[in-house]
Enzyme design. Structure first.
Site, PDB file in Angstrom:
ATOM      1  N   ASP A  84       1.864   6.357   2.019  1.00  0.00           N
ATOM      2  CA  ASP A  84       1.116   5.152   2.382  1.00  0.00           C
ATOM      3  C   ASP A  84      -0.344   5.462   2.073  1.00  0.00           C
ATOM      4  O   ASP A  84      -0.910   6.405   2.621  1.00  0.00           O
ATOM      5  CB  ASP A  84       1.322   4.871   3.882  1.00  0.00           C
ATOM      6  N   ASP A 143       0.823  -1.213   0.000  1.00  0.00           N
ATOM      7  CA  ASP A 143       0.000   0.000   0.000  1.00  0.00           C
ATOM      8  C   ASP A 143       0.857   1.264   0.000  1.00  0.00           C
ATOM      9  O   ASP A 143       0.448   2.296   0.508  1.00  0.00           O
ATOM     10  CB  ASP A 143      -0.936   0.008   1.213  1.00  0.00           C
ATOM     11  N   LYS A 154       5.010   2.085  15.839  1.00  0.00           N
ATOM     12  CA  LYS A 154       3.866   2.883  16.332  1.00  0.00           C
ATOM     13  C   LYS A 154       4.130   3.428  17.736  1.00  0.00           C
ATOM     14  O   LYS A 154       3.267   3.327  18.623  1.00  0.00           O
ATOM     15  CB  LYS A 154       2.582   2.047  16.334  1.00  0.00           C
TER      16      LYS A 154
END
Ligand code: GDD
Ligand code: MG
Length: 367
Positions: free
Chosen positions: A231, A122, A173
């Site tokens: 992204d 992606d 993250k």
């Protein structure tokens, strides 16, 4: 189709594209079509990545599929049309990024030190993959990650490095980033290192494999290049990526003639309608008088009535937009209908076949 100027190193490399994700942020469009197969600048998103690999000189690509696996093989077959040999591996249960990579190992054909290029399915990137491969070989890394600088690294894998590019940590993250550098979703594994990922269970390459390699003292290298990078996981990013490809902000071998819009030859666009900012008008679409389409992706057979405005939005196949309705940053599912005089904005998503009656919603954030 390999570029004759391609580095011979690329010809030895093989590639794996991770295309097993659910694409939940792009629902309802991804309920039927996996995210990498959504039309983007006139072709499935994945075609841009595949042609880029072919142009670099890579010949063998394995698609690591899980969600809606059948759609990929139906479209690409053996890959010959793109100048590639494409293999497919399907996970019955999603194995995560690392598990997905490990699961395709027996389809790779190279020796233990063959570079295996892994792409997230992606990401649009304009970086120089050949230069990344060269660095991987020069430092004899276990893994070489493409890194880019972003304003807010918290939604990504944060990757600090030494001055020579040696990676010192991998923080997926993290709420407290220590650098602006992130994992750009294109990394090169030495094949024998890839084979150390455990089999038969879900593994996150970001949370388990990369930190594990660092803890074991393996050479994990960062290749920083701040080229075009995006992204496309959210609707807003997806339309931006498509528009950038259409306008040539990012060059793709799949877009022969960049320009203000890509309009299918059989689409009907009224003379005084405005279509621009990198919009794509799919086959069989009808754009009526006075309508404005800006920076949007319209799949096939979409109908936009007179005076309607569609900005930065994705409209699924057969969707219809009524007179004077205004859409900004919206997603319409296949066959859905927005009646006349509605206003949708700020990420509004209408489910497939849903019907919004005339004058039902007026929503302008900040108004
Ligand atoms: N085969 C397979 N199996 N593929 C998977 C699976 C799985 O179980 N889970 C996810 N994928 C694929 C997705 O389809 C996508 O192409 C890729 O793995 C990454 O998953 P995302 O869900 O898009 O992850 P992300 O965007 O939150 O984070 C990743 O990408 C960032 C860059 O865009 C991480 O790699 C971050 O470290 C990175 O910064
Ligand atoms: Mg992603």
């Amino acid at each position: 189709m390999a570029d004759p100027a391609a580095d011979p190193l690329a010809a030895q490399a093989e590639a794996v594209i991770l295309v097993g994700g659910q694409g939940s942020r792009l629902r309802p469009l991804t309920l039927t079509t996996p995210k990498p197969m959504l039309p983007c600048a006139g072709v499935p998103f994945l075609t841009h990545q595949l042609l880029r690999l072919a142009e670099t000189g890579i010949e063998h690509v394995v698609l690591a599929t899980s969600y809606r696996a059948e759609v990929f093989a139906e479209h690409y077959g053996d890959g010959g049309e793109l100048g590639l040999a494409i293999d497919y591996v399907t996970e019955t249960e999603p194995l995560g990024t690392g598990g997905g990579i490990r699961n395709v190992a027996d389809r790779l054909t190279g020796g233990p030190d063959t570079p295996v290029v892994i792409l997230n399915g992606d990401v649009l990137s304009g970086h120089d993959l050949t230069a990344q491969l060269r660095m991987h070989r020069e430092v004899d890394a276990a893994v070489t990650l493409h890194l880019v600088g972003v304003e807010d690294p918290r939604a990504f894998g944060c990757v600090p490095t030494e001055a020579d590019g040696r990676v010192t940590a991998f923080l997926e993250k993290t709420p407290e980033p220590v650098t602006d550098q992130i994992n750009a979703g294109c990394y090169i594994f030495r094949r024998d290192v890839l084979e150390t990922i455990p089999t038969g269970r879900p593994v996150s390459v970001e949370r388990e494999t990369f930190p594990g390699l660092l803890a074991a003292g393996s050479r994990v290298q960062g290749y920083r290049e701040d080229a075009y990078w995006l992204d496309v996981g959210t609707p807003a990013a997806f339309v931006r990526g498509s528009a950038d490809l259409v306008r040539g902000v990012l060059r793709s071998p799949a877009v022969a003639a960049p320009g203000p819009a890509l309009i299918a030859p059989d689409a009907l666009v009224a003379e005084d309608a405005q279509v621009g900012d990198g919009s794509v008008i799919g086959p069989g679409c009808v754009i009526s008088a006075g309508a404005v389409i800006s920076g949007s992706v319209l799949f096939e057979n979409v109908w936009v009535a007179a005076g309607a405005e569609v900005r930065s939005s994705v409209l699924g196949a057969g969707a219809r937009v009524g007179e004077r309705s205004a859409l900004t940053d919206a997603v319409l599912g296949d066959q859905s209908l927005v009646g006349n005089d509605n206003e949708l904005a700020a990420g509004a998503r209408l489910w497939a076949s849903a019907v919004l009656p005339d004058a039902t919603i007026r929503f302008s954030p900040g108004a």
